[in-house]
Structure formats: C-alpha cells, structure tokens
Design a protein around this motif. Structure first.
Motif, short mmCIF file in Angstrom:
data_model
loop_
_atom_site.label_atom_id
_atom_site.label_comp_id
_atom_site.label_asym_id
_atom_site.label_seq_id
_atom_site.Cartn_x
_atom_site.Cartn_y
_atom_site.Cartn_z
N LYS A 82 0.85 -1.19 0.00
CA LYS A 82 0.00 0.00 0.00
C LYS A 82 0.89 1.24 0.00
O LYS A 82 1.70 1.42 0.90
N LYS A 83 0.68 2.06 -1.02
CA LYS A 83 1.46 3.29 -1.10
C LYS A 83 0.55 4.49 -0.95
O LYS A 83 -0.67 4.39 -1.07
N VAL A 84 1.18 5.63 -0.74
CA VAL A 84 0.43 6.88 -0.75
C VAL A 84 1.25 7.88 -1.56
O VAL A 84 2.48 7.90 -1.48
N SER A 85 0.57 8.64 -2.41
CA SER A 85 1.28 9.61 -3.24
C SER A 85 1.14 11.00 -2.63
O SER A 85 0.07 11.35 -2.10
N LEU A 86 2.22 11.75 -2.63
CA LEU A 86 2.18 13.12 -2.11
C LEU A 86 2.19 14.09 -3.28
O LEU A 86 3.06 14.03 -4.15
N CYS A 87 1.22 14.98 -3.29
CA CYS A 87 1.10 15.96 -4.37
C CYS A 87 1.11 17.35 -3.75
O CYS A 87 0.16 17.73 -3.06
N TYR A 88 2.18 18.08 -3.97
CA TYR A 88 2.34 19.41 -3.37
C TYR A 88 1.78 20.48 -4.31
O TYR A 88 1.96 20.39 -5.53
N LEU A 89 1.14 21.47 -3.72
CA LEU A 89 0.68 22.60 -4.50
C LEU A 89 0.68 23.84 -3.63
O LEU A 89 0.76 23.74 -2.40
N GLY A 90 0.60 24.99 -4.27
CA GLY A 90 0.49 26.23 -3.50
C GLY A 90 -0.96 26.63 -3.38
O GLY A 90 -1.84 26.02 -4.00
N ASP A 91 -1.24 27.65 -2.59
CA ASP A 91 -2.62 28.07 -2.44
C ASP A 91 -3.19 28.65 -3.74
O ASP A 91 -4.40 28.63 -3.95
#
Lengths: 357, 367
Positions: B160-169
């Motif tokens: 089981k993986k989890v993906s991290l998706c970064y964004l700005g406001d």
C-alpha cells in the motif's frame, strides 16, 4: 561524464518489447470474408493487447457500463472488469493527466476521448506533460500512453464538436500521430500504438466507425511511418490521411475514367511522416495534391507541401496543390458542411487543374 | 489555527534525537542552498524563473519524513526544497539550475523541473495546478499495481502506497485541481494534496483569490476528501498531525487534503518587488522561523545539540553547498550535438521531424 545511451529504446521506457514488424507483403491478406466494422477492429486491437499485458487499461467517458458512446468498447467491461475498463466522469483534463502519471509510473493506459474535440480542455496535460515529459526530465521518465477518439466533422455536429486536431497537435514534438483510414489499418496501427513506448495520438472518425471490411483474426502490427500505396498512376500523386483517403480513392476512380491515373498514398501516420514514399511518387508523377481534413493555414497539408518542395523541387511540373476543409468554423447546415469538407468533387477539380493547367 | 499537541506524549517526542537532528540538517541545507541560489541568480549563473523555498523548509522536510522512500511524490515549480529533502544531491539540483549536463535533467528542465527517478520524485511542474492530476495518477497507478497486477511492476511484493502531491494556495483556483480531487474522491485514490498555504499566489493575497480562505478544508469536503489544517512552521507539530493522517490515507487507501500554513520569506520569484506585503508582516513570520524553533527545542528541551554542534553543522552545510555551486559552475554545458535532439522520443523513428533526426543522448547521471 555519463555515457551515451546505446539501446534502441530509451531506458526511461522501462521493460519493453516492441512487436516484430514484417514487410507489407508479409502481413496477413487484406482480402477475405471476415468482414467486421472499423469499431470492432479497434476493439480487437485493445482486447488483444489487454490480454497480453495487464499493465494496459482503458479509461474514458462511457467506456464501461454504457459499452462505449460509440460501442467501440462493447463487451470489454465484461471481459476485463471495472478495474481495467474504467468509466470516467466528464473531466478530460483530470483523467488524461491522471493517466499520464500512471504511464510514467509504468502502466500502459489507453485514454478514450469521446471526441478529440473534447481533448482541447486537456491540452495542458497532453501537450505539456505527455509530449514533453521525457525531455523535461532529462530522459528519466517517458510517457507510454495512447490517446484515441473521434476526429473530424461530417455528422452535422456543429463547430465545437467537429474538430480535426491534426493541424494543431502535430506541431508538438514528442508525440506520434496515427490516423487510419480503414478497419484493417485501424487494428494493426492501434496494436502498434499500444506497444510503442511514446505518447501516441490516435485519430479515428465517427463517420468511419461503421465501415466494414475484412480484418484478419490473427495478430498483426503495422509499423509507423510507412505509407500504403492504394492505387498506381503516373499523372499525379494524391497524398492523404484518415477518412479523406477514401475520398481520394473515389476521385481517382473518376479521374481514371477520363484517362488520368493517380498514385494514391495513404500516409497512415502523420508523425512520423513517410516523406520518402511521397517523394518517390512525386518524382515519378511530377504533380501532387494533398488532401487534408483540417484547416489549410499551418496544416498537415502545408507541412507535406513544404517537404515536397524541399525534396522534389526539380521534379515538379506544377505547383503542389492542396484540398483542405474550408477555412471557416464548421457549419451545421448539411449543404454547408458538405461544401466545407474535402470531397471527391473538390479533389477531382484540384487534380484536373494541375494536370491540365 | 495551529493544532497543538492533544496529549502530553507527542508523537514527535517519541522519535530518537537523531531523527530530529537530521530534520534540522535537512532544513538548514535547504536554507543555505536557497541563499546560494539567489546569489547565483543575481550573478546570472541561473536563468529563467527561479522560485526559492526559504521560510517553508519545515513543510517539505516534515511531510516527507512521514512517508516511505518509495512513495511517489510530485511537485509544483517551487521545488528545490522538496528535491533536497527527498535526498537529491545539492550538486544535481544546483547543476540543473546552472543548465549543466550534471543536473538532474541534464540541464533540460531548469529550476521548475526537478526530477529524480531513483527517489520517486516525479518532477516539479510549471503550470499551476498541472501536477494535481499527476499526483492523482501516481496514486491510481500504485493502487492498480497492487489490485490488478498483484505485485510491484518490478516484481516486488505489492504494498500500500500513498502519493504526495504538493501545490500552492494559488493552485486551489485552477480547474485541473478540482477535477483531480473529484477523481481521487470518486475512485478513493491514496493521494494527499498538500497545500503549502503561504498566503499569496504571486502578489494576490489568498482572500483575494479564493473562497473560504480561512478554512480550506471545506473545499476538500466538497469532494468527500478528509482534510486537516496544520501549522507548517513548527515541524514537530507538523509531524504529530501529518504522520497519523498519512498513515490513515495509506491504510485505508483514500485521499487526503492538508492546509499547511506557512510563509515564504522571499518574493514569489526572484524578480518580485513584493509591494503587496509589508516588511512587518514578513518579520512577524520570521519570528516563528521553523529552523530556529527546532534548534531551540534540540538545544534546550532535548539538550542534544550544543552551540558547537550547530556551528559545525552550519559550517559543514555551507561547505557542502559551496562545493555544489563550484561543481555546477565547472560542469560541462550540454553538448548540442548529443543533447538538443535527444530524449524527445523513447523510440525515435525516421520521419518524425522535417528538420532533424532524433537520437538518444547521454544517460541521465541520476540513473
């Protein structure tokens, strides 16, 4: 300093097995009595590749429970289940972008646009991400994905639903563009597209989905960048892609009745473009008419004409000519739409003009 | 705003000293790296747009500390800090900005496009919000890998993986992000959208650009996505709250949304005159500096870092970054003959272009 890559397939593509390609005369026969529709040929191609490789999945609007808005994926949900035949909400940018990342990760997505007209709202992912990923990452991630769907006008769908995207999108390096004109090629080219490690834009036509022809049951792969010569003649070369190839054949039959014999080349892929076959033909006939269902300005036709001038200038007996759609938004009214599209009448007139002129 | 520890036994308090010391080092590395980035930009060694991460260090270091090394990560364009926190070498990161062959993308990407395949970093992306469908797709692929293939693509055991998706406001207001969230909610995909909320999309303060600016979690609720607001200036607090949140997204294979409150000390890019905010505002945030806060904790409450240790650490980092700059400066420019037309196609074929034949160039130095 790093070393040069020496493998034919970029390491970013990961584990890869390109199909064995054979020469045109070794492909299974085009003659036979296994007559199926263009849409069924597309389905066969997808189903065969999905049986072969579990990394391949199909996503799009109405592809699963509805059995395909155009019945291309009919029955596929039953065979492959909802984890591989995936109904998407109407979110082209979302599901195209999502599948691009899945391709980077190592899957082999097929993304169905109900119409390429709707791909315009996914222009950022398909052009900025899919086509450029390998380059922008310095060769770390490729994008093995197929985008496919209906392209082109002809059903009185009005301006926004009648897009021919080849002129727009062929401009972008990093993707390949395929545009089959008949059921046999639809199967062989789609199988190749799914096996190719690069992003492939696969342009079908709503107006051809019901076309019927013999399609072999066996597996076969048609290589990209090889035109098919559908008819031989020495008066003029007709070059076309996708649905208008059929108009060229009709025009060539009519011209032959007047003693004007034409070469008819079905390019099958726009990028790569088999300019060698075009040049070989034009160097024999001295004349060329390019028939293209997109608008003329900055079109695939203009690209072909430019390359013909570069390769065949000294052989030309007349200026290259083109038949495009009329340079206006696609009209709705039946008569207007017919006049807007390339058709056999306009092709005959264009050939007569340069042969007799 | 900030959620504080709910029990006296904080999760981060249970970590060994060395873990927190590594965080400190990682954050200080980013700070030092970005200060040299600005210098190199002013010397015109770095071209184009350049967005530095100074002030936000705890966000990347803290969130990445909560996931596994083989969880996929995708970024926006303010991406140097995450790349370093994800263990890209400062050499590869700096050389990329210098446009050199030794850069992570061989100088073909630039400041906004930090890719690191060995570290599962699927790139920084320049179009605001464009990375959000990608982050969703990484979660989709990881889930597909486990549920359809039954094993990893490399033949390893499925996990089981989890993906991290970064964004700005600023990306909150981009259509692609809303499509991405809907898909993640609908398909229950294990992606966490980490909104590094620094209060400004370029020069537009958040309340001028989005609805419900004080409670962004309401937006995620609209897509059935669990959300949490966390103070991103305090890395221990960040870990306390993000770790269980990320673990739940992984275990239940569901999406998450984090409103991570932070602040950038520098302008949007290095060409930003910053007339939209006051120096007082910047100074107030600097008083809550994440590196200073962690250092204070390690020096006093944990008493595991001395003044001398800190001096040595900053000295080492300064030296490390100086070497990265020197190496980037001395590294060869990409060779036009091998690099201009390479990495365009994985399977180059005849006839793809009227003006060139595509080829395969140099192997990426990270691979």
């Amino acid at each position: 300093m790093p070393e040069l890559i020496e493998t034919p397939i970029h390491p970013a593509a990961g584990p890869w097995d390109l199909p064995e390609f054979v020469s045109e005369d070794q492909l299974p026969s085009r003659q036979g009595d296994r007559v199926i529709q263009y849409r069924e040929a597309l389905r066969e191609a997808m189903a065969e590749e999905m049986r072969r490789d579990k990394r391949v999945y199909l996503i799009g609007e109405e592809v699963a429970q509805y059995n395909g808005a155009y019945k291309i994926s009919q029955g596929m949900l039953e065979e492959f289940g909802p984890k591989r035949i995936i109904d998407s909400p109407i979110s082209e940018s979302g599901f195209a972008g999502m599948s691009i990342a899945a391709a980077m990760y190592g899957l082999r997505p097929i993304v169905e646009f109900m119409s390429w007209s709707f791909s315009l709202v996914a222009a950022d992912p398909i052009l900025n991400n899919a086509a450029k990923m390998l380059y922008m990452s310095g060769g770390q991630w490729g994008c093995p994905i197929v985008f496919r769907g209906n392209d082109g006008a002809g059903g009185q769908l009005g301006s926004t639903h009648s897009w021919c995207v080849e002129g727009l999108f062929a401009n972008v390096p990093g993707m390949k563009m395929v545009i089959p004109s008949c059921p046999y090629d639809a199967k062989g080219l789609l199988k190749t597209a799914i096996r190719d490690p690069d992003p492939v834009f696969f342009l079908e036509s709503e107006r051809m989905l019901g076309d019927r022809a013999h399609v072999p049951a066996e597996e076969y792969y048609i290589p990209f960048g090889q035109a098919a010569k559908l008819r031989e003649g020495d008066a003029c070369t007709l070059v076309s892609f996708g649905r208008p190839v059929n108009f060229c054949l009709e025009a060539a039959r009519r011209l032959a009745e007047d003693g004007i014999e034409c070469d008819v080349l079905d390019m099958r892929t726009i990028r790569p473009l088999d300019i060698e076959s075009i040049a070989a033909s034009v160097q024999r006939t001295g004349r060329v008419v390019v028939v293209d269902q997109s608008w003329p300005f900055g079109s695939v036709a203009s690209e072909v004409m430019a390359q013909v001038c570069e390769h065949c200038f000294d052989w030309l007996d007349a200026p290259p000519a083109r038949v495009n759609t009329a340079d206006v938004p696609t009209p709705y009214a039946k008569g207007l739409e017919q006049a807007y599209l390339p058709n056999p009448d306009r092709i005959v007139a264009a050939v007569e003009n340069i042969v007799q002129g | 705003m900030a959620k504080t520890a709910i029990s006296s036994k904080r999760l981060s308090d249970q970590l060994p000293n060395q873990v927190l010391i590594d965080w400190l080092r990682s954050m200080q590395l980013i700070r030092e790296f970005e200060s040299r980035t600005m210098q190199a930009y002013q010397q015109a060694k770095i071209g184009g747009f350049c967005h530095v991460y100074t002030g936000q260090e705890a966000c990347a270091v803290g969130t990445l500390a909560c996931v596994n090394d083989d969880d996929p990560v995708v970024l926006a364009y303010r991406d140097h800090g995450h790349a370093l926190a994800r263990k890209m070498t400062p050499e590869a990161c700096m050389a990329e900005m210098f446009g050199k062959t030794t850069g992570c993308a061989k100088g073909k990407g630039g400041s906004m496009h930090m890719f690191d395949r060995p570290h599962w970093l699927f790139g920084g992306h320049g179009i605001v919000g464009a990375q959000t469908p990608l982050g969703t797709g990484l979660a989709f692929a990881a889930k597909y890998e486990r549920e359809v293939l039954g094993q990893g693509l490399d033949g390893s055991e499925a996990k089981k993986k989890v993906s991290l998706c970064y964004l700005g406001d600023g990306a909150l207001n981009q259509g692609a992000f809303h499509e991405a969230q809907n898909l993640a909610g609908l398909f229950s995909l294990p992606v966490i959208y980490i909104v590094e909320n620094n209060g400004y999309s370029m020069g537009t303060a958040i309340q001028r650009g989005t609805t419900m600016p004080d409670d962004l979690c309401l937006k995620a609720a609209g897509y059935g996505i669990d959300a949490i607001q966390i103070d991103g200036m305090d890395i221990r607090n960040l870990y306390d709250h993000f770790k269980p949140f990320a673990d739940a997204c992984r275990a239940e294979q569901k999406p998450g949304f984090v409103d991570l409150k932070t602040y950038r000390y520098q302008g949007h890019s290095l060409s930003d005159p910053q007339k939209y905010r006051t120096k007082d505002e910047v100074d107030q945030w600097k008083e809550r500096d994440s590196i200073a806060a962690l250092l204070h904790h390690l020096m006093t409450e944990r008493a595991c870092v001395s003044e001398e240790d800190w001096k040595n650490m900053t000295g080492d980092i300064r030296q490390q970054v100086r070497e990265a700059v020197d190496l980037a400066d001395k590294a060869p420019d990409p060779d036009v003959a091998t690099e201009l037309y390479s990495d365009v196609y994985a399977n180059p074929q005849k006839g793809l272009s009227p003006s060139c034949d595509y080829n395969h160039g140099l192997k990426n130095p990270l691979l």
